[in-house]
Write an enzyme that holds these catalytic residues in place. Structure first.
Site, PDB file in Angstrom:
ATOM      1  N   SER A  32      32.023-125.145  69.616  1.00 36.21           N
ATOM      2  CA  SER A  32      32.622-125.199  70.947  1.00 36.21           C
ATOM      3  C   SER A  32      31.823-124.382  71.936  1.00 36.21           C
ATOM      4  CB  SER A  32      34.061-124.661  70.881  1.00 36.21           C
ATOM      5  OG  SER A  32      34.585-124.414  72.171  1.00 36.21           O
TER       6      SER A  32
ATOM      7  N   TYR B 289      40.006-118.146  69.191  1.00 38.85           N
ATOM      8  CA  TYR B 289      39.471-119.498  68.975  1.00 38.85           C
ATOM      9  C   TYR B 289      37.942-119.467  68.979  1.00 38.85           C
ATOM     10  CZ  TYR B 289      37.998-124.264  70.022  1.00 38.85           C
ATOM     11  OH  TYR B 289      37.346-125.480  70.006  1.00 38.85           O
TER      12      TYR B 289
END
Length: 330
Positions: free
Chosen positions: A130, A155
């Site tokens: 990501s 995350y």
């Protein structure tokens, strides 16, 4: 070839699966269908896969990859030629509320996938990272050679951990592995927890949208078809040692973004035009764990596969809004 695709009922997984089926590959799709967001949307994605002309080449397995024995058994039984691992607990803000979901899905489950790949030795493992790994970096555009040791959300930390774990397995066991750092993916069948969907939903319903950092944000919005094209091209070119990156492992890491950041307020204006309604804007401060700007340097990806995302934002928004109207019968 036979591809084992995790997260097949997810936004990106669904579209990647359709492309694989269209070109004649066999796909073993894995998903646990969790309720992080509307399960009926995930089921609808599955239904669209199962109605594909080549659906005979698709097999769905409902499985939580955190289950170590079941994951190992599946990989051993199917012996896929390649693996695309997209399953993960996504979302920056939700990681503040439920951190254990990220450790289970993004660390424990990924360990099980790596161990399963160690056992069967696929031709290529492609996995989702990501743009969040860039954290508070202020040098733009973000490059794969940038330091990413300062995540600003759990995350992001789990995604950075995935990159390190994957490199380790590639180094130790010779598994050709490629990680892809996705940048703000949007388009038809999108995730309801992401800004494009949240904003469109609120505008259609006449509800206010929450605009963080008072709208002073930049995002490298990347259209889903470009993401799929990149994933497929990368899949077809197994990683080799990146000696310029000081690794002898068959491991590669690429940004996959539109290489053109857009102002958040411009994005909202395009949505308003496509929908035909003006948004009620609730201007709020920056949220914890969020970043002001994302911007992908995609030169490495282009050099490797001869492709970089370039879909115009207004075109992508129009297609997303058209899908939303049709799917929700508006």
């Amino acid at each position: 070839m036979k591809v084992l695709l995790t997260g097949v009922a997810g936004f990106i997984g669904h579209s990647v699966c359709l492309r694989l089926l269209a070109r004649g590959d066999k796909v073993v799709g894995v998903d646990n269908l969790n309720d992080y967001y509307d399960v009926s949307l995930k089921q609808a994605r599955l239904a669209s896969i199962q109605s594909h002309p080549n659906a005979k080449n698709f097999k769905f397995v409902k499985l939580d990859l955190v289950e170590q024995a079941a994951t190992a058994k599946l990989f051993e039984a199917e012996k896929p030629d390649s693996v695309i691992h997209l399953a993960a607990q996504a979302g920056v803000r939700y990681s503040l509320q439920n951190p254990h979901a990220y450790i289970n899905s993004n660390i424990a489950a990924f360990t099980n996938v790596l161990e399963a790949c160690r056992a069967i030795q696929p031709q290529h493992l492609v996995f989702a990272s990501s743009s969040s790994v860039y954290g508070g970096n202020t040098k733009l555009p973000f490059s794969e050679t940038d330091n990413v040791d300062h995540p600003v959300s759990l995350y992001a930390a789990t995604k950075k951990a995935n990159e390190l774990m994957a490199h380790t397995y590639s180094h130790l066991f010779g598994i050709p592995t490629t990680g892809l750092r996705f940048f703000t993916v949007y388009g038809p069948w999108g995730r309801p927890d992401m800004a494009p969907f949240l904003f469109a939903d609120a505008i259609f319903k006449g509800k206010p949208i929450q605009v963080f950092n008072h709208g002073d944000m930049l995002r490298d919005f990347t259209y889903i078809d470009d993401i799929v094209e990149g994933v497929i091209r990368v899949l077809d070119k197994p990683a080799t040692p990146a000696l310029q990156a000081n690794t002898s492992a068959p491991y590669r890491l690429f940004n996959i973004g539109n290489n053109h950041p857009e102002k958040l307020m411009d994005f909202i204006a395009m949505l308003e035009v496509a929908i035909g309604k003006t948004a009620q804007k609730e201007l709020l401060p920056m949220q914890a764990g969020d970043v002001k700007a994302t911007y992908a340097d995609t030169s490495a990806l282009d050099a490797w596969i001869g492709f970089k995302p370039n879909s115009p934002l207004n075109m992508g928004i129009e297609k997303f809004v058209a899908w939303y109207r049709q799917f929700y019968s508006i």
